[in-house]
Design an enzyme around this catalytic site. Structure first.
Site, short mmCIF file in Angstrom:
data_model
loop_
_atom_site.label_atom_id
_atom_site.label_comp_id
_atom_site.label_asym_id
_atom_site.label_seq_id
_atom_site.Cartn_x
_atom_site.Cartn_y
_atom_site.Cartn_z
N LYS A 46 0.81 -1.24 0.00
CA LYS A 46 0.00 0.00 0.00
C LYS A 46 0.84 1.28 0.00
O LYS A 46 0.39 2.33 0.46
CB LYS A 46 -1.01 0.04 1.17
N HIS A 101 7.44 -7.20 -2.18
CA HIS A 101 7.22 -6.65 -0.84
C HIS A 101 8.20 -7.30 0.15
O HIS A 101 8.06 -7.11 1.36
CB HIS A 101 5.80 -6.99 -0.34
N SER A 131 -4.86 2.86 4.05
CA SER A 131 -5.04 2.23 2.74
C SER A 131 -5.22 0.72 2.92
O SER A 131 -6.08 0.09 2.31
CB SER A 131 -3.84 2.55 1.86
S1 PPS Z 1 -0.50 -3.06 -3.18
O1 PPS Z 1 -1.79 -3.80 -2.91
O2 PPS Z 1 0.47 -3.23 -2.09
O3 PPS Z 1 0.06 -3.39 -4.48
O4 PPS Z 1 -0.96 -1.52 -3.17
P1 PPS Z 1 -0.08 -0.29 -3.69
O5 PPS Z 1 -0.17 -0.24 -5.16
O6 PPS Z 1 1.27 -0.33 -3.07
O7 PPS Z 1 -0.82 0.94 -3.04
C1 PPS Z 1 -2.14 1.31 -3.37
C2 PPS Z 1 -2.29 2.77 -2.98
O8 PPS Z 1 -1.61 3.58 -3.96
C3 PPS Z 1 -2.53 4.52 -4.49
N1 PPS Z 1 -2.18 4.88 -5.87
C4 PPS Z 1 -1.91 6.14 -6.26
N2 PPS Z 1 -1.83 7.28 -5.58
C5 PPS Z 1 -1.56 8.42 -6.29
N3 PPS Z 1 -1.36 8.44 -7.63
C6 PPS Z 1 -1.43 7.32 -8.36
N4 PPS Z 1 -1.24 7.36 -9.68
C7 PPS Z 1 -1.69 6.08 -7.67
N5 PPS Z 1 -1.82 4.78 -8.04
C8 PPS Z 1 -2.12 4.07 -6.94
C9 PPS Z 1 -3.88 3.80 -4.37
O9 PPS Z 1 -4.96 4.69 -4.53
C10 PPS Z 1 -3.75 3.23 -2.97
O10 PPS Z 1 -3.81 4.23 -1.95
P2 PPS Z 1 -5.15 4.68 -1.21
O11 PPS Z 1 -4.71 5.58 -0.09
O12 PPS Z 1 -5.82 3.45 -0.71
O13 PPS Z 1 -5.98 5.42 -2.21
#
Ligand code: PPS
Length: 292
Positions: A46, A101, A131
């Site tokens: 996340k 991870h 998240s």
């Molecule tokens: S995972 O399941 O571990 O692969 O998740 P991960 O991709 O690491 O994290 C998901 C969060 O990243 C946000 N996200 C973004 N934020 C800003 N800009 C962009 N382009 C973007 N892409 C993914 C996604 O919305 C999740 O955060 P939260 O706070 O839940 O919205």
């Protein structure tokens, strides 16, 4: 195996999703041969994984930038520890891009010996927790914990996917002089995506034109990624992600923890994390309006 429940099992100090990987496979990764051209994206769950996977795919693949190729990100930048489709990782064409991870200590020896490159993306842990809390509802593979207090206690004790956030980031940071590693934060990407993309290109030795950089930045925006089925995970089957419970691309902002954590929960979080966090050299910002 150290501990196990219906959703996660702990092996060599790290929590993994049940039935997606075996202890033997995790052990085998230590001898996975690393090439100098390999690139590993490492994150605590996340923290911006899909975002950076997308950026890497856009940087490396012209066909992704100009829309002529439509490949799943899981095929472009696959998980080294969750090789569910049994892909031949060894013989993938170079440069091989992987996501992970994993904590540092479980990584291939070659990477620890300075071969390949690592991009580590970190996010402020309160937003990571929030998240994760929302994602645990959507993910059928993770335990859904309705009570925020309860999931926070699990997070603070490292009983979540990825284990203890502090151990993960400290473990990787401690090795900064022994490997080729670039540290980025979710917050700096959010504040200035273009500069972050340029930093990544520079680190990888990739020369893109101004227009190509514009394309990467545009296609990596939250708005574009939310409606791109390669990045919003909507192609996942309902026995993996249940979208009636929420979205993967949820808010994508900095400071959402303030909307859910009470003053008491915030104090409790700080009482466990603050001392070790203060020793970390990262500049996390805790609100979208804060300066970095
Ligand atoms: S995972 O399941 O571990 O692969 O998740 P991960 O991709 O690491 O994290 C998901 C969060 O990243 C946000 N996200 C973004 N934020 C800003 N800009 C962009 N382009 C973007 N892409 C993914 C996604 O919305 C999740 O955060 P939260 O706070 O839940 O919205």
């Amino acid at each position: 195996m150290e501990t196990s429940d219906k959703y996660l099992f702990k092996y060599r100090g790290c929590c993994f999703i049940q039935n997606m990987v075996t202890p033997e496979y995790i052990d085998s990764l230590e001898d996975f041969e690393i090439k100098d051209s390999d690139v590993f994206l490492v994150t605590f769950p996340k923290s911006g994984t899909i975002w950076t996977q997308n950026i890497l795919s856009l940087i490396y693949h012209e066909g992704h930038r100009n829309g002529t190729e439509d490949m799943e990100l899981a095929d472009r930048v696959p998980w080294i520890e969750y090789n569910i489709q049994n892909v031949d990782y060894v013989n993938r064409p170079s440069p091989r891009l992987f996501s992970s991870h994993l904590p540092y200590h479980l990584m291939p020896k070659g990477l620890k010996n300075g071969r390949g490159k690592v991009i580590y993306v970190a996010r402020n842990p309160k937003d990571v927790l929030v998240s994760y809390y929302h994602f645990s509802k959507v993910s059928v593979l993770l335990e859904e914990v309705e009570d925020f207090d309860a999931i926070m206690e699990k997070f603070l004790a490292g009983r979540v996917l990825g284990s203890l956030w502090l151990d993960h980031i400290e473990g990787w940071y401690a090795q900064r002089d022994n490997m080729n590693i670039l540290f980025l934060t979710y917050e700096e990407m959010k504040k200035d995506l273009r500069s972050s993309v340029l930093k990544v290109c520079d680190f990888l030795g990739k020369r893109l034109t101004e227009e190509e950089i514009d394309d990467v930045v545009d296609k990596a925006s939250f708005g574009k990624m939310s409606v791109d089925r390669r990045t919003n995970y909507t192609t996942m089957p309902p026995d993996v992600l249940d979208f009636s419970k929420g979205r993967f691309m949820r808010k994508g902002t900095v400071g959402d923890w303030k909307n859910i954590m009470t003053v008491a929960q915030n104090e409790r979080f700080d009482s466990v994390f603050k001392e070790r966090m203060e020793k970390l050299p990262f500049k996390f910002c805790w609100d979208i309006n804060d300066e970095l």
